[in-house]
Write a protein that holds these residues in place. Structure first.
Motif, PDB file in Angstrom:
ATOM      1  N   LEU A 163      -3.792   5.065   6.394  1.00 58.50           N
ATOM      2  CA  LEU A 163      -2.509   4.851   5.720  1.00 58.50           C
ATOM      3  C   LEU A 163      -2.179   5.994   4.761  1.00 58.50           C
ATOM      4  O   LEU A 163      -1.284   5.847   3.928  1.00 58.50           O
ATOM      5  CB  LEU A 163      -2.522   3.525   4.957  1.00 58.50           C
ATOM      6  CG  LEU A 163      -2.706   2.253   5.787  1.00 58.50           C
ATOM      7  CD1 LEU A 163      -2.715   1.025   4.891  1.00 58.50           C
ATOM      8  CD2 LEU A 163      -1.632   2.128   6.847  1.00 58.50           C
ATOM      9  N   ASP A 164      -2.875   7.097   4.885  1.00 60.25           N
ATOM     10  CA  ASP A 164      -2.684   8.237   3.979  1.00 60.25           C
ATOM     11  C   ASP A 164      -1.459   9.036   4.419  1.00 60.25           C
ATOM     12  O   ASP A 164      -1.517   9.820   5.377  1.00 60.25           O
ATOM     13  CB  ASP A 164      -3.926   9.117   3.977  1.00 60.25           C
ATOM     14  CG  ASP A 164      -3.920  10.116   2.831  1.00 60.25           C
ATOM     15  OD1 ASP A 164      -2.822  10.493   2.374  1.00 60.25           O
ATOM     16  OD2 ASP A 164      -5.003  10.523   2.398  1.00 60.25           O
TER      17      ASP A 164
ATOM     18  N   GLY B   1       1.280   3.980  -3.109  1.00 56.10           N
ATOM     19  CA  GLY B   1       1.067   5.414  -2.956  1.00 56.10           C
ATOM     20  C   GLY B   1       2.240   6.241  -3.441  1.00 56.10           C
ATOM     21  O   GLY B   1       2.058   7.339  -3.987  1.00 56.10           O
TER      22      GLY B   1
ATOM     23  N   SER C  77       0.824  -1.210   0.000  1.00 56.36           N
ATOM     24  CA  SER C  77       0.000   0.000   0.000  1.00 56.36           C
ATOM     25  C   SER C  77       0.858   1.260   0.000  1.00 56.36           C
ATOM     26  O   SER C  77       0.575   2.217  -0.739  1.00 56.36           O
ATOM     27  CB  SER C  77      -0.941  -0.013   1.212  1.00 56.36           C
ATOM     28  OG  SER C  77      -1.757   1.134   1.220  1.00 56.36           O
ATOM     29  N   LEU C  78       1.914   1.272   0.809  1.00 58.81           N
ATOM     30  CA  LEU C  78       2.781   2.446   0.849  1.00 58.81           C
ATOM     31  C   LEU C  78       3.571   2.594  -0.445  1.00 58.81           C
ATOM     32  O   LEU C  78       3.759   3.715  -0.943  1.00 58.81           O
ATOM     33  CB  LEU C  78       3.725   2.344   2.048  1.00 58.81           C
ATOM     34  CG  LEU C  78       3.056   2.351   3.426  1.00 58.81           C
ATOM     35  CD1 LEU C  78       4.101   2.248   4.528  1.00 58.81           C
ATOM     36  CD2 LEU C  78       2.207   3.605   3.617  1.00 58.81           C
TER      37      LEU C  78
ATOM     38  N   ARG D  67      -5.132   7.289  -4.085  1.00 57.41           N
ATOM     39  CA  ARG D  67      -3.687   7.039  -4.005  1.00 57.41           C
ATOM     40  C   ARG D  67      -3.374   6.163  -2.803  1.00 57.41           C
ATOM     41  O   ARG D  67      -2.558   5.235  -2.896  1.00 57.41           O
ATOM     42  CB  ARG D  67      -2.951   8.377  -3.912  1.00 57.41           C
ATOM     43  CG  ARG D  67      -1.431   8.231  -3.924  1.00 57.41           C
ATOM     44  CD  ARG D  67      -0.754   9.572  -3.750  1.00 57.41           C
ATOM     45  NE  ARG D  67       0.705   9.422  -3.783  1.00 57.41           N
ATOM     46  CZ  ARG D  67       1.554  10.382  -3.449  1.00 57.41           C
ATOM     47  NH1 ARG D  67       1.093  11.579  -3.076  1.00 57.41           N
ATOM     48  NH2 ARG D  67       2.855  10.150  -3.496  1.00 57.41           N
ATOM     49  N   TYR D  68      -3.983   6.466  -1.680  1.00 58.94           N
ATOM     50  CA  TYR D  68      -3.897   5.629  -0.481  1.00 58.94           C
ATOM     51  C   TYR D  68      -5.289   5.079  -0.216  1.00 58.94           C
ATOM     52  O   TYR D  68      -6.244   5.833  -0.050  1.00 58.94           O
ATOM     53  CB  TYR D  68      -3.369   6.416   0.714  1.00 58.94           C
ATOM     54  CG  TYR D  68      -1.934   6.854   0.513  1.00 58.94           C
ATOM     55  CD1 TYR D  68      -0.882   5.971   0.721  1.00 58.94           C
ATOM     56  CD2 TYR D  68      -1.634   8.155   0.099  1.00 58.94           C
ATOM     57  CE1 TYR D  68       0.443   6.363   0.532  1.00 58.94           C
ATOM     58  CE2 TYR D  68      -0.314   8.555  -0.087  1.00 58.94           C
ATOM     59  CZ  TYR D  68       0.710   7.657   0.124  1.00 58.94           C
ATOM     60  OH  TYR D  68       2.007   8.041  -0.073  1.00 58.94           O
TER      61      TYR D  68
ATOM     62  N   VAL E 118       1.375   7.330  10.211  1.00 64.00           N
ATOM     63  CA  VAL E 118       0.896   6.157   9.472  1.00 64.00           C
ATOM     64  C   VAL E 118       1.523   4.887  10.027  1.00 64.00           C
ATOM     65  O   VAL E 118       0.832   3.879  10.244  1.00 64.00           O
ATOM     66  CB  VAL E 118       1.203   6.321   7.977  1.00 64.00           C
ATOM     67  CG1 VAL E 118       1.065   4.985   7.252  1.00 64.00           C
ATOM     68  CG2 VAL E 118       0.251   7.334   7.355  1.00 64.00           C
TER      69      VAL E 118
END
Length: 249
Positions: A206-207, A190, A186-187, A200-201, A216
């Motif tokens: 997790l943004d 992004g 996920s990271l 994007r996230y 995060v």
């Protein structure tokens, strides 16, 4: 008059030409023939169908399919559907069941997705709660299917139709490897997408753009601890719950 029998009889030497085999423990599954459980197979098939229905609706109404497939809920729903389909075939054909580590992992992931959704994303008091009225009616239906109906059905299957005592505490850290890999995915996703890109996230906690990496990673650590506690709870319940397949004497 006969000689007295000695108290300690020495071990006799092995017979030449014969191999002495060490004692072995034969597992119960090697001698017990599983019975056909067609009602169980039908129930598990319905769970798989329910999960695939939620996934299909989300893919058709949730924007780009690649974005929908990137969600943890969708991935865990697909995994559970595959496990349930194979488990249904085993129950229908009287084959040995799937390993408890695999079925337990599939259950753990859908419960983890449901826990994160209901506690962090759908709860009104959560700082990451989504505003009401977001998404179409079909997306709302898919959300309820994947985050409520499927986890409840999978939990009932585990409690009422799955043999007890098959989970072990050593499996809990192994189950967390997938959420950890998903966090890295996920990271990385992004970072590869352009700033300002939609979705994007995929999850607000997790943004990185909004919270930064420090917060995060702190959120991920707290969620990871909660998921580990959930895994330990599943293992503990597996060893104290009654075995639904054991016949009373």
């Amino acid at each position: 008059m006969t000689a007295p029998i000695p108290r300690d009889i020495p071990d006799l030497p092995p017979i030449p030409g014969h191999v002495v085999l060490p004692p072995t423990v034969v597992p119960a599954r090697a001698v017990l023939i599983p019975a056909r459980r067609r009602a169980v197979a039908v129930f598990r098939g319905l769970i798989a169908l329910l999960a695939l229905t939620g996934v299909a609706v989300e893919l058709l109404t949730g924007g780009a399919p690649t974005t929908a497939l990137s969600h943890f809920t969708i991935q865990s729903g697909i995994l559970l559907a595959l496990v349930m389909l194979v488990s249904a075939r085993c129950a229908w054909s009287a084959h040995h069941p799937l390993p408890g580590a695999l079925t337990g992992a599939a259950l753990f992931y859908v419960l983890a997705a449901a826990l994160v959704h209901h506690v962090l994303l759908a709860h009104a008091s959560s700082p990451f709660a989504a505003p009401d009225g977001t998404g179409t009616a079909w997306q709302t239906a898919a959300t309820h299917i994947l985050h409520t109906a499927v986890p409840v059905a999978a939990l009932l299957d585990w409690l009422l139709l799955t043999p007890a005592g098959r989970l072990h505490l050593r499996q809990a850290p192994v189950w967390l490897l997938y959420p950890l890999a998903y966090l890295a995915f996920s990271l990385a996703r992004g970072e590869l997408l352009l700033p300002g890109s939609e979705d994007r996230y995929l999850y607000p906690f997790l943004d990185v753009d909004q919270h930064g990496y420090k917060i995060v990673l702190g959120n991920a650590l707290l969620i990871g601890l909660a998921l580990y506690a959930l895994a330990v709870l599943l293992v503990a319940l597996d060893h104290i719950r009654p075995d639904p397949l054991r016949r009373p004497r």
